[in-house]
Scaffold this active site. Structure first.
Site, mmCIF file in Angstrom:
data_model
loop_
_atom_site.group_PDB
_atom_site.id
_atom_site.type_symbol
_atom_site.label_atom_id
_atom_site.label_comp_id
_atom_site.label_asym_id
_atom_site.label_seq_id
_atom_site.Cartn_x
_atom_site.Cartn_y
_atom_site.Cartn_z
ATOM 1 N N GLU A 1 -17.328 -26.762 -20.701
ATOM 2 C CA GLU A 1 -16.810 -25.904 -19.655
ATOM 3 C C GLU A 1 -17.496 -24.547 -19.830
ATOM 4 O O GLU A 1 -17.483 -23.998 -20.930
ATOM 5 C CB GLU A 1 -15.288 -25.758 -19.814
ATOM 6 C CG GLU A 1 -14.720 -24.971 -18.667
ATOM 7 C CD GLU A 1 -13.221 -24.705 -18.770
ATOM 8 O OE1 GLU A 1 -12.560 -25.253 -19.664
ATOM 9 O OE2 GLU A 1 -12.746 -23.925 -17.937
ATOM 10 N N ARG B 1 -12.674 -33.815 -34.111
ATOM 11 C CA ARG B 1 -13.482 -32.622 -33.925
ATOM 12 C C ARG B 1 -13.865 -32.045 -35.276
ATOM 13 O O ARG B 1 -13.256 -32.337 -36.296
ATOM 14 C CB ARG B 1 -12.783 -31.603 -33.044
ATOM 15 C CG ARG B 1 -11.453 -31.121 -33.525
ATOM 16 C CD ARG B 1 -10.642 -30.504 -32.387
ATOM 17 N NE ARG B 1 -11.215 -29.262 -31.888
ATOM 18 C CZ ARG B 1 -11.559 -29.062 -30.612
ATOM 19 N NH1 ARG B 1 -11.412 -30.012 -29.733
ATOM 20 N NH2 ARG B 1 -12.033 -27.915 -30.219
ATOM 21 N N LYS C 1 -12.812 -21.654 -28.766
ATOM 22 C CA LYS C 1 -13.424 -20.604 -27.953
ATOM 23 C C LYS C 1 -12.445 -19.473 -27.688
ATOM 24 O O LYS C 1 -12.820 -18.317 -27.656
ATOM 25 C CB LYS C 1 -13.863 -21.198 -26.606
ATOM 26 C CG LYS C 1 -15.235 -21.807 -26.637
ATOM 27 C CD LYS C 1 -15.683 -22.209 -25.244
ATOM 28 C CE LYS C 1 -15.333 -23.632 -24.951
ATOM 29 N NZ LYS C 1 -15.816 -24.160 -23.682
HETATM 30 P P1 ATP Z 1 -12.667 -25.186 -27.738
HETATM 31 O O1 ATP Z 1 -11.522 -26.129 -27.990
HETATM 32 O O2 ATP Z 1 -13.370 -24.731 -28.953
HETATM 33 O O3 ATP Z 1 -12.308 -24.057 -26.856
HETATM 34 P P2 ATP Z 1 -13.505 -26.944 -25.781
HETATM 35 O O4 ATP Z 1 -13.163 -28.304 -26.225
HETATM 36 O O5 ATP Z 1 -12.582 -26.302 -24.820
HETATM 37 O O6 ATP Z 1 -13.746 -26.043 -27.028
HETATM 38 P P3 ATP Z 1 -15.560 -27.753 -24.046
HETATM 39 O O7 ATP Z 1 -16.503 -26.888 -23.329
HETATM 40 O O8 ATP Z 1 -14.506 -28.472 -23.296
HETATM 41 O O9 ATP Z 1 -14.916 -26.859 -25.170
HETATM 42 O O10 ATP Z 1 -16.315 -28.786 -24.981
HETATM 43 C C1 ATP Z 1 -17.431 -29.541 -24.606
HETATM 44 C C2 ATP Z 1 -17.496 -30.772 -25.463
HETATM 45 O O11 ATP Z 1 -17.603 -30.415 -26.837
HETATM 46 C C3 ATP Z 1 -16.263 -31.604 -25.319
HETATM 47 O O12 ATP Z 1 -16.651 -32.962 -25.183
HETATM 48 C C4 ATP Z 1 -15.510 -31.368 -26.585
HETATM 49 O O13 ATP Z 1 -14.738 -32.484 -26.940
HETATM 50 C C5 ATP Z 1 -16.616 -31.092 -27.595
HETATM 51 N N1 ATP Z 1 -16.131 -30.255 -28.693
HETATM 52 C C6 ATP Z 1 -15.494 -29.066 -28.593
HETATM 53 N N2 ATP Z 1 -15.140 -28.604 -29.812
HETATM 54 C C7 ATP Z 1 -15.558 -29.530 -30.706
HETATM 55 C C8 ATP Z 1 -15.477 -29.645 -32.141
HETATM 56 N N3 ATP Z 1 -14.915 -28.699 -32.889
HETATM 57 N N4 ATP Z 1 -16.029 -30.732 -32.730
HETATM 58 C C9 ATP Z 1 -16.616 -31.671 -31.979
HETATM 59 N N5 ATP Z 1 -16.728 -31.635 -30.632
HETATM 60 C C10 ATP Z 1 -16.202 -30.582 -29.997
#
Ligand code: ATP
Ligand code: MG
Length: 579
Positions: A53, A279, A289
């Site tokens: 996102e 994760r 984030k």
């Molecule tokens: P955050 O939770 O840190 O704000 P997010 O999941 O909202 O991150 P996205 O932009 O939705 O961020 O993530 C893009 C992709 O990266 C998604 O498929 C998500 O599952 C993956 N992702 C995010 N954080 C991690 C992590 N710590 N380890 C592995 N994959 C991750």
């Protein structure tokens, strides 16, 4: 539930005896994909996607997802799509899109022409919503948010049907069209999927799939005042793009029934398989984030790319290489269970990479002046020094030497214990690639007692650093010529938080665990002249001090700034600690 992955963990570092290539042991996702290919599911095709996102910068957790999605696609002659999940216009920006693209490319991955935006599908998603309404599988609900929450029930209590649940198809079609046409206020109505208010899974209790929101979208502008929700958008975007394996993190496990319900109900030609993995969490840091944004907004760090941040842009500025991050992601592997990886695993990945590839240089961070009293005042000479101790292909360079040099202040002790193999009065040491020297006098400030200069004599017969008579000299010090050195600022980093799990306790603000000493700025450092040419892309070892890289953002024309990427395992340090 957390378990720790220790430094010795070597996931998949098995070696093929015939080719000497590392073997990638199959993790559970790769095993599923291999089985699907064998069974000719999706015609044996593998298409994945990385779906960020655009509401912030990528962090090292995303690197795990990027390496996985692009990695399994490449290993199976498939493709990986780059897709921005941009359904929440109030939090998203074009600038984030650009930084995310840059980060993925920097990591070494290429999506070719497969760049997509969920917002490109808004028309299709709207048509799918109309189709759901026509099937009697979606309805417009007018419950105010608070009541809708009450109707939803709890984990232990079933939900109740909304009084608007049984509206006719015609009425729903009419209301949904008018929602789109801007007749109703933000938040006054939503479109919900009609599933099951008694489901044990709250995600299945008639989830909202469209909401009214007058927000300017960074791509579609003001075309829409209704926006589809993430869960509804994600599965359909996957299906529209023909994704075969939709890999995501564990928090989406409970959303999988909804993912499947939408695609089954609409009978999309492609039904990707959602597979969840744990994760990445690292010790001494936070990953989300939202929390990283707080650190930036409240000024705890200098920005998203502060070298202490585990964002990709921060890590890059700190001096990590793409290869080291890819190898880190390989080493930690994939699991179905949450874990917290030791920060040492990450640091070892960069050390292992740079140990082989980084040219060696000399720099003095906390200088003390040393005068060679028997070296002629006007004399200067150039000395040859190897750029790498093991790799002769990296060649040698010439470094200037003269009567006045700098050495590291802590390489001198006035009253040294026996095992201190550095400089102290009356003792002899080697100046790396130069000469053997002996300390004769310590010059101090009369008032403060602070050491100002060391007076030493050198052995002219020991050019290159070895004694003509074969006498043993144990200590070797790094140095720079005072006359030729360039002055620089050097930034040393420690962990950003002083506890392993800063966001582990819900009742404590994670920022109360910030390490006040995470940044140390040294302004009077001296570097060998060669380093004037260094760029941010050069990863260098400053002998005995660690790996460093120039900070382009902070350097000025007159004063370069260098960041320490990571320390070496310094044997000198062990000696001082032992005594
Ligand atoms: P955050 O939770 O840190 O704000 P997010 O999941 O909202 O991150 P996205 O932009 O939705 O961020 O993530 C893009 C992709 O990266 C998604 O498929 C998500 O599952 C993956 N992702 C995010 N954080 C991690 C992590 N710590 N380890 C592995 N994959 C991750
Ligand atoms: Mg997310």
């Amino acid at each position: 539930m957390f378990f720790r992955v220790f430094r010795v963990f070597r996931g998949n570092l098995l070696t093929d005896m015939t080719t000497n290539e590392p073997i990638k042991s199959k993790d559970f996702i790769r095993a599923i994909i291999a089985e699907d290919i064998k069974n000719n599911k999706h015609g044996g095709r593998v298409t994945t996607r990385f779906p960020p996102e655009p509401n912030g910068f990528l962090h090292i957790g995303h690197a795990k997802s990027i390496c996985l999605n692009f990695g399994v696609a490449a290993e199976n002659n498939g493709v990986c799509h780059m897709r921005f999940d941009d359904t929440n216009p109030s939090k998203e920006e074009e600038a984030y899109v650009e930084s995310i693209k840059k980060d993925v490319q920097w990591l070494g991955f290429d999506w070719g022409d497969k760049l997509f935006f969920a917002s490109d599908y808004f028309d299709k998603l709207y048509k799918y919503a109309v189709a759901l309404i026509k099937m009697g599988k979606a309805y417009v609900c007018d419950l105010p948010p608070e009541e809708m929450r009450q109707y939803r029930g709890t984990l232990t209590e079933a939900g109740k049907d909304s009084p608007f649940r049984n509206r006719s198809v015609e009425e729903n079609l009419d209301l949904f069209t008018r929602m789109r046409d801007g007749e109703f206020e933000d938040g006054s109505r939503v479109l919900r999927a009609k599933i099951d208010m008694t489901s044990g899974n709250i995600n299945m209790r008639d989830p909202v799939i469209y909401r009214i929101l007058r927000a300017h979208h960074h791509r579609t502008g003001d075309k829409w005042c209704i926006y589809p929700m993430y869960d509804y958008t994600h599965c359909l975007s996957d299906a529209i793009e023909g994704i075969t394996h939709s890999l995501c993190t564990l928090e989406f496990e409970d959303h999988r029934p909804l993912y499947d319900w939408v695609l089954d109900t609409l009978q999309t030609p492609c039904h990707p398989q959602q597979i969840e993995f744990a994760r990445l969490n690292l010790t001494y840091t936070v990953m989300s984030k939202r929390k990283l944004l707080q650190l930036v907004n409240e000024g705890h760090v200098s920005g998203w790319d502060d070298p202490r941040m585990l964002t990709i842009s921060g890590i890059r500025r700190r001096g990590y290489t793409p290869a080291s991050l890819r190898s880190f992601c390989d080493i930690i592997g994939l699991a179905k269970r949450e874990s917290r990886v030791d920060m040492g695993v990450l640091e070892n990945a960069i050390r292992n990479d740079l140990n082989d590839t980084a040219p060696r240089r000399m720099a003095v961070l906390r200088p003390i002046k040393l005068i060679l009293t028997n070296y002629p005042e006007e004399q200067e000479e150039m000395l040859a020094i190897a750029n790498h101790p093991k790799n002769s292909d990296m060649g040698t360079r010439q470094i200037p030497f003269c009567r006045e040099i700098y050495i590291e202040a802590d390489d001198f002790l006035e009253e040294a214990p026996k095992k201190f193999f550095r400089l102290s009065p009356g003792r002899e040491v080697r100046l790396r690639a130069a000469y053997l020297i002996t300390c004769d006098r310590v010059i101090k400030d009369e008032q403060t007692g602070k050491i100002i200069e060391l007076h030493c004599t050198y052995d002219p017969e020991s050019r290159g650093g070895s004694a003509p008579d074969g006498r043993k000299v144990k200590g070797t010090l790094h140095w720079v010529s005072a006359r030729h050195a360039i002055q620089a600022e050097v930034r040393l980093y420690d962990r950003l938080f002083n506890v392993e799990n800063p966001d582990g306790d819900k009742n404590t603000d994670f920022k109360s665990h910030l390490n006040p000493n995470s940044l140390e700025i040294l302004t009077d450092c001296f570097l060998e002249p060669q380093l004037a040419k260094a760029t941010a892309n050069d990863h260098l070892q400053f002998e005995r001090l660690g790996y460093f890289c120039r900070d382009d953002k902070e350097s000025t024309e007159n004063t370069p700034v260098f960041n320490r990427t990571v320390t070496l395992r310094d044997s000198w340090e062990k000696v001082t600690k032992k005594k």
